[in-house]
Design a protein around this motif. Structure first.
Motif, PDB file in Angstrom:
ATOM      1  N   PHE A   1      -2.769   8.142  -5.830  1.00  0.00           N
ATOM      2  CA  PHE A   1      -3.947   7.318  -5.600  1.00  0.00           C
ATOM      3  C   PHE A   1      -5.198   8.135  -5.881  1.00  0.00           C
ATOM      4  O   PHE A   1      -5.229   9.349  -5.623  1.00  0.00           O
ATOM      5  CB  PHE A   1      -4.009   6.822  -4.150  1.00  0.00           C
ATOM      6  CG  PHE A   1      -2.746   6.189  -3.649  1.00  0.00           C
ATOM      7  CD1 PHE A   1      -2.125   5.168  -4.360  1.00  0.00           C
ATOM      8  CD2 PHE A   1      -2.176   6.604  -2.456  1.00  0.00           C
ATOM      9  CE1 PHE A   1      -0.964   4.579  -3.898  1.00  0.00           C
ATOM     10  CE2 PHE A   1      -1.009   6.037  -1.979  1.00  0.00           C
ATOM     11  CZ  PHE A   1      -0.393   5.022  -2.706  1.00  0.00           C
TER      12      PHE A   1
ATOM     13  N   GLU B   1      -8.869   4.480  -3.740  1.00  0.00           N
ATOM     14  CA  GLU B   1      -7.613   3.792  -3.402  1.00  0.00           C
ATOM     15  C   GLU B   1      -7.039   4.337  -2.107  1.00  0.00           C
ATOM     16  O   GLU B   1      -6.572   3.569  -1.253  1.00  0.00           O
ATOM     17  CB  GLU B   1      -6.618   3.981  -4.546  1.00  0.00           C
ATOM     18  CG  GLU B   1      -6.998   3.222  -5.808  1.00  0.00           C
ATOM     19  CD  GLU B   1      -6.242   3.701  -7.030  1.00  0.00           C
ATOM     20  OE1 GLU B   1      -6.291   2.999  -8.066  1.00  0.00           O
ATOM     21  OE2 GLU B   1      -5.602   4.790  -6.967  1.00  0.00           O
TER      22      GLU B   1
ATOM     23  N   VAL C   1      -0.416  -0.400  -6.209  1.00  0.00           N
ATOM     24  CA  VAL C   1      -1.325   0.512  -6.902  1.00  0.00           C
ATOM     25  C   VAL C   1      -0.535   1.587  -7.650  1.00  0.00           C
ATOM     26  O   VAL C   1      -0.795   1.878  -8.824  1.00  0.00           O
ATOM     27  CB  VAL C   1      -2.304   1.161  -5.903  1.00  0.00           C
ATOM     28  CG1 VAL C   1      -3.108   2.265  -6.580  1.00  0.00           C
ATOM     29  CG2 VAL C   1      -3.240   0.115  -5.310  1.00  0.00           C
TER      30      VAL C   1
END
Length: 340
Positions: free
Chosen positions: A39, A43, A66
């Protein structure tokens, strides 16, 4: 099954892969690690907020969504690394979801993968445990002297000549003075500072380590007390130089950076309560006109030297030298050390 290993048990031809966000990596990582984040910082922030304020399951689902968009790219990067190393060793913040999920996936795809027990937190615990032991095994040779005498430059030359050097200011990315950040950018975090010290002491070739006398605090970092106390009981060397040498050295060091004048002026303004508004205005005007000599010499004579000499008499010096040039001064110290 993904194997978990303690940091202190790592051996062989491996590469460390830090899967935390770039911000976490920048604050502090394991020496030699490569950052391949699951990430990015934003995020991570969003997922962490959902985890704590809404639902663990929801955070996991969003995290998977994600990460899934990046897995092919991450796989390609790690596949390339696996051509150079026998083992991929992953870690995240605590050895949990990020390194665990990615590690199991890579292992299932035939890449020899392990993860560090408790992740970066486990590594930090290891460093905190081992650092005092390493410190116990060394004798510090401590360089003292006023600002600008060339202590840092001597340490660098000693290191080039093969001696063990613990460069605390370099590790802190701060010169240890009010103007210490000029041209250097962001200072080091405490975690990264301690890790750099650990790896230097771990890799030292002898029991004697050269170091510069410092205040306990350097920029945003603090020298661990057991190291600071050990420095006090070390072998002490006093380094001196005339004012012209010191002035030139400081000017060369502080004015070689882009936008140096604005940074110098910002730092000078913090001295106002010590040396007065009129002096600061005069110094700032001189800096803008590149008349650095008067600023540097006055600051040393009126501000830095009196503060330093207050503590200089606390030690018995095994060697005192006068610096004419860095290479000759370093040679004097090396010759003295070899016969001591």
């Amino acid at each position: 099954m993904l194997e978990t290993i303690e940091y202190g048990e790592l051996e062989g031809n491996y590469v460390l892969v830090d899967v935390r966000s770039p911000g976490e990596f920048e604050e502090g990582t394991i020496k030699g690690a490569i950052n391949i984040p699951l990430f990015d910082d934003e995020e991570r922030k969003i997922i962490g907020t959902i985890y704590t304020r809404e639902s663990v399951d929801k955070a996991k689902r969003i995290g998977l969504e994600v990460a899934s968009k990046k897995l092919l790219h991450i796989y390609d990067e790690i596949k390339e690394l696996s051509k150079q190393y026998n083992k991929i060793v992953l870690f995240c913040a605590r050895g949990g979801m990020r390194s665990g999920v990615l590690g199991m996936l890579l292992s299932s795809l035939g890449i020899n993968t392990e993860r560090i027990h408790e992740g970066y937190k486990g590594y930090r615990k290891f460093v905190i445990e081992k650092l005092p032991e390493l410190n116990d095994g060394v004798q510090y040779v401590v360089l003292h002297g006023n600002t600008g005498v060339g202590k840092t430059e001597i340490l660098k030359q000693l290191e080039c000549d093969g001696f063990d050097v613990l460069d605390l200011e370099g590790f802190a990315n701060h010169r240890g003075s009010l103007l210490g950040t000029v041209g250097l950018g962001k200072t080091t975090s405490q975690k990264a500072f301690e890790s750099k010290i650990y790896h230097m002491l771990r890799d030292s070739k002898s029991s004697y380590v050269f170091i510069e006398a410092e205040s306990k605090r350097i920029g945003n970092t603090t020298i661990p007390d057991f190291i600071f106390q050990k420095m006090k009981s070390g072998i002490h060397i006093f380094v001196d130089a005339d004012i012209d040498f010191r002035t030139n050295l400081i000017i060369n060091e502080y004015t070689k950076f882009e936008n140096c004048n604005s940074e110098i002026i910002d730092c000078l303004k913090r001295l106002e309560k010590y040396i007065g508004e009129k002096n600061i205005d005069r110094y700032c005007k001189a800096v803008l006109e590149s008349e650095y000599e008067v600023v540097v010499s006055e600051l040393m004579i009126k501000h830095y030297d009196p503060m330093y000499m207050h503590s200089a008499g606390k030690y018995d010096y095994a060697l005192e030298i006068k610096v004419m040039d860095i290479k000759t001064a370093t040679q004097q110290i090396e010759n003295w050390f070899r016969v001591t």
